[in-house]
Design a protein around this motif. Sequence first.
Motif, PDB file in Angstrom:
ATOM      1  N   UNK A 179       0.844  -1.189   0.000  1.00  0.00           N
ATOM      2  CA  UNK A 179       0.000   0.000   0.000  1.00  0.00           C
ATOM      3  C   UNK A 179       0.880   1.240   0.000  1.00  0.00           C
ATOM      4  N   UNK A 180       0.501   2.187  -0.805  1.00  0.00           N
ATOM      5  CA  UNK A 180       1.337   3.367  -1.021  1.00  0.00           C
ATOM      6  C   UNK A 180       1.565   4.151   0.271  1.00  0.00           C
ATOM      7  N   UNK A 181       0.510   4.320   1.061  1.00  0.00           N
ATOM      8  CA  UNK A 181       0.651   5.153   2.254  1.00  0.00           C
ATOM      9  C   UNK A 181       1.473   4.486   3.352  1.00  0.00           C
ATOM     10  N   UNK A 182       1.842   3.218   3.169  1.00  0.00           N
ATOM     11  CA  UNK A 182       2.659   2.527   4.160  1.00  0.00           C
ATOM     12  C   UNK A 182       4.146   2.500   3.780  1.00  0.00           C
ATOM     13  N   UNK A 183       4.452   3.015   2.595  1.00  0.00           N
ATOM     14  CA  UNK A 183       5.829   2.942   2.102  1.00  0.00           C
ATOM     15  C   UNK A 183       6.673   4.096   2.619  1.00  0.00           C
ATOM     16  N   UNK A 217      -0.634   9.578  -4.482  1.00  0.00           N
ATOM     17  CA  UNK A 217       0.514   8.767  -4.090  1.00  0.00           C
ATOM     18  C   UNK A 217       0.799   7.749  -5.185  1.00  0.00           C
ATOM     19  N   UNK A 218       2.042   7.685  -5.617  1.00  0.00           N
ATOM     20  CA  UNK A 218       2.421   6.772  -6.692  1.00  0.00           C
ATOM     21  C   UNK A 218       3.691   6.024  -6.315  1.00  0.00           C
ATOM     22  N   UNK A 219       3.803   4.841  -6.857  1.00  0.00           N
ATOM     23  CA  UNK A 219       5.017   4.052  -6.625  1.00  0.00           C
ATOM     24  C   UNK A 219       5.133   3.016  -7.730  1.00  0.00           C
ATOM     25  N   UNK A 220       6.298   2.458  -7.856  1.00  0.00           N
ATOM     26  CA  UNK A 220       6.506   1.347  -8.780  1.00  0.00           C
ATOM     27  C   UNK A 220       7.110   0.184  -8.000  1.00  0.00           C
ATOM     28  N   UNK A 221       6.882  -1.013  -8.516  1.00  0.00           N
ATOM     29  CA  UNK A 221       7.421  -2.219  -7.890  1.00  0.00           C
ATOM     30  C   UNK A 221       8.341  -2.909  -8.895  1.00  0.00           C
ATOM     31  N   UNK A 222       9.524  -3.226  -8.457  1.00  0.00           N
ATOM     32  CA  UNK A 222      10.512  -3.859  -9.327  1.00  0.00           C
ATOM     33  C   UNK A 222      10.714  -5.301  -8.880  1.00  0.00           C
TER      34      UNK A 222
END
Length: 314
Positions: A179-183, A217-222
């Motif tokens: 979850x974005x807000x937990x990162x 909120x944005x993120x990427x996963x590698x």
Amino acid sequence: MIPLLLLLGSCTLGVKARTLWTERNEITVREGEEIFIKCNYDKTRYVFAKKYWCHGEFSTQCNVLGDNDKRASSARLHIADNKWGTLSITMRNLVPEDSGTYWCGIEKAYADIMISVKLTVIEETVSEPVVAFIGNPRDSCLGLPVSIDCRSTTGRHLNYSWYNQKNRVVIGSNTLKIQCDKLTQADEYYCEASNNKSKIFSSVIRAQLLDSTDNICKYIIILQDHDNYSCPLPTTIMPGITTAIQEVTTSCAATTFQEMSTNVSVELSLYNRMESWASLRWSLPAIELEYLYKAYLPHLSQNVSFQYKRFFSH
């Protein structure tokens, strides 16, 4: 009636060689596999005789598992007599505990005819777990949760746990939900697959927060050995739509989408904007439409949400 324990002296080797035989007397398989055995018999003499399959180190101490009357002690066991000289035995989903000596037998007065088959089931070690996305990883571009599956292809009675970069357990499951807000700025995770015999870890995955200009909120996963993806920038690839939404929110002094959803005049203005976007939507790539749909729809009231869905369904 077939006895569970065959009496001493029930096997006559001289008769066995002429009347009952099998192509394989030793079989080795891996855990989870199955075996198919043909016990051939003299059909001119024993076509109507009772035939059975039993388990035990000695023929004199052999526990009958099933017979040619379709009686079997387990759903994993199937026995069939074609009445043409072949008794077929199938054992499925084998486990190491199934290893041992088995016997094909033919009931005969005074001395049953028997032949042995030695079975060895090799236990599979836990394989390196493979991690994969569940659903569309681009949901991370919208700030939505993304789930990742962890699974080993071999091993029995497996347990799974996800750990973070501090080697602390995040969840005792094969599914990790990010979850974005937990990162934090960049987080790393890895999965452990284990049983009472061994354990092994997956490759490391990385979740990276992205700079955002639209308050989402944005993120990427590698994932290692997976194709990487990027998140579109709506302020550059969707100027018409993002500008329109910004105009609506700014003119009504709405600082959040939740505030916008409670303002009737804002909803009406947004609805009119959606109507004016009708021609633009045909030229938008699918990822841009998905961005709009998932990013803004949850924050509108039911009435406008319905119209919003209609807009995207055209």
